[in-house]
Design an enzyme around this catalytic site. Sequence first.
Site, short mmCIF file in Angstrom:
data_model
loop_
_atom_site.label_atom_id
_atom_site.label_comp_id
_atom_site.label_asym_id
_atom_site.label_seq_id
_atom_site.Cartn_x
_atom_site.Cartn_y
_atom_site.Cartn_z
N ASP B 12 0.88 -1.17 0.00
CA ASP B 12 0.00 0.00 0.00
C ASP B 12 0.91 1.22 0.00
OD1 ASP B 12 -1.81 2.02 0.44
OD2 ASP B 12 -2.29 1.44 2.50
N LYS B 73 2.58 11.00 -4.01
CA LYS B 73 1.57 10.22 -4.73
C LYS B 73 0.60 11.13 -5.48
CE LYS B 73 -1.73 6.48 -3.84
NZ LYS B 73 -2.33 5.70 -2.75
N GLU B 174 -7.22 -0.16 -4.37
CA GLU B 174 -7.12 -0.15 -2.90
C GLU B 174 -8.39 -0.63 -2.20
OE1 GLU B 174 -5.85 3.85 -2.15
OE2 GLU B 174 -3.84 3.47 -2.94
N ASP B 196 -12.44 5.34 2.86
CA ASP B 196 -10.99 5.51 3.00
C ASP B 196 -10.66 6.96 3.32
OD1 ASP B 196 -8.25 5.71 2.72
OD2 ASP B 196 -8.15 4.62 0.81
#
Lengths: 179, 544
Positions: B12, B73, B174, B196
């Site tokens: 992850d 990211k 994810e 999330d």
Amino acid sequence: MATPDDLRAHVLSLQEGLERMTYYEFLGVRPSSDYVAIRDAYYDRAQRLHPDRFVSFGAGSLQRSAYTVYKRISEAFSVLSDPQLRVAYDEARLRGAHRLDDVARARRRSPQERQISNNFARIYYRAAVGKLERGLLRAAWIDTQLGLSLEDAPGLRELESRILEDPEGPVALQEETIA
Amino acid sequence: MATEQEPVLGIDLGTTNSACAVVRDGRASVVRRGDDRIIPSVVAAMADGRWMVGTRAKKRRSVDPTNVIYSSKRLIGRRFGSPEVVEMRQRVPYKILEGKNEAIMIEAGGKVVSAVEVGAHVLTYLRQMAEEALGRRVRRSVIAVPANFTDSQRSATRIAARLAGLDVIRVINEPTAAALAYGYIEDTDRVIAVYDFGGGTFDVTILQITRNVFEVLATSGEMFLGGDDIDEVILRLMANAFSQQRGVAVQDNPVALERLRAVAEQVKIQLSTQSSASVHVEEVLPGQRSDLDFTLREEDLQPYIEPIIRRTIPVCQDALRCAGLSPHQVDEIVLVGGTTRLPLVRSIVEETFGKKPQTSINPMSVVAVGAAIQGAALMGSLVPMADGGVSAPTTGSSAVLLDVVPRSLGIHTLGGYVDFIIERNSAIPLEQTRMFTTTTDNQRYVRIQVCQGEDEVFENNLKLGELVLSGLRDAPRGEVTVAVTFEINADGLLEVRAMDKETGQQQVASMRVLGGLDDQEIEQLATRMASAGIPSSGGTIVPR
């Protein structure tokens, strides 16, 4: 439970049919099968033949065959699960085609359709537009409402008001309600 | 036996933190280094030319902010001119520059590196951590990316993994990984909402599991909404408390604020498990007697952070609307991300969906665990079970992930419009073929602009790049027709190939991805990566 040999045999038999088998045959359903039967068959095929099932076989010809076969399974489902494409495919099949050509499959969506993300709401929208063009106000109204129950999309709202603003609209709706 | 097979590392790579896990002896375990299971996705350039990664790099934010790269990211696989990057340039203290081909470069420690390279440093750190913990070489990995990642972002992440010495056997979404960690693969059909709430981003994804087939029904998110916003609130409260205690304002003092920010996060973490948090901060103003004693009760924080957390509700509603579902049709809610540990977040989730979320797996490592389980399942060695453990192989009963294209793919046509080739939400893998015909005599090549998005106008979409068909044969115009096949493979990546219709000859089709790197650049990066050492220390693995 399928053994690796069963899996291999299954892939190879489908690969051999790529140039001749219909979408129905590819999914193992009948041309008269309904959406649920087609969806179940697709999920069943996906379970068994998805490329992920072949990762442990290592890169090689079986993996490539499985990938090609699976793409066709996916294509078959995308056509057969869409009422308009399925009609187009059935017509093409009468002319001897086993596959719907790329141009027909990539049917252009209108800007309104494009805003609808739910697949079923889009199908209702398209059906409603078609029915409205043919003056079937009541039927168009039902499809619009079904679509709106899935997604509150601007295109569907627009259709709803078009039906209501139509001089025949309220009348058509009322008549049906009484009946 | 599982122990004999090389483990697949589940990764992850988060915006704020990263984690990795492996399946070993039939159990999924999070890889640990010392007490750390969660590695800040932070890379710091040191004065001696080395790179530092993780917790130690994060600590350098308060002393050397311009040389510490975080949230990379948000940059990977994007174009320099994209709105997200423009926003990032205003928010971060490090310098973001434009590279060749609209690529994103970052200046730190007097060096200019690409965003891909930064991701590769974090991934290298994770790989080494796993190798030390397992006592063996790790090569294979399953890497998780957000469900709404575009083609360029997915391929950039893959390149970063390659640079880090990892062979990516699968790129997985994810939320799908999180659901896999909970083992939702039994016979019952279910709808799962994955909530999330990470450090910097919020995403909600609606998944449908039908007979072990996973489908992403909808995904929605907020680019800039996360735990950092809550840290910011606590930071303000601390700065105010300091002004009151010491009579000196620090609201505009960047050094003091950075010192307090690190502590603010600690306060938030304490409040995830306690109803009150107390901290003592030494020397808020360096070199001065300026300690701060700060106590915060959950109920005093609540009025400030509730509006932030409530911003997640419309995002959830949007995802549900796209999926055509009402909240009560969701069977399970899976929590991902550290922010979901806050009791207030859990109660707002419960209020939104009308049921309690799943909390048995650590939300900070649930994605890595799921990726590791998928890695083991792909290798056919293990089959995940409902309790998060794994059983002996029984072909055909592990989950198949059936993903869809998150955004439509189209090409530029006359008048600046888009001809859509692959529609959003189509199941992958799939391919579509289009014909292109020459428009001038002896035309040698055709250029095709490719984009992703839903707008009819080309410029309003995300431009992916340019496809060039070259080496066409000499012929009068209109006589050469090239069939171009656009394919989205099982990883969600675009592949293009072309064929001359007449001769059946395969044509050269090269895709220049904007913001991407060409093979030569990747080679150069690989060499540079090999020479840049990343310090490491012993690691262990623990059950999750």
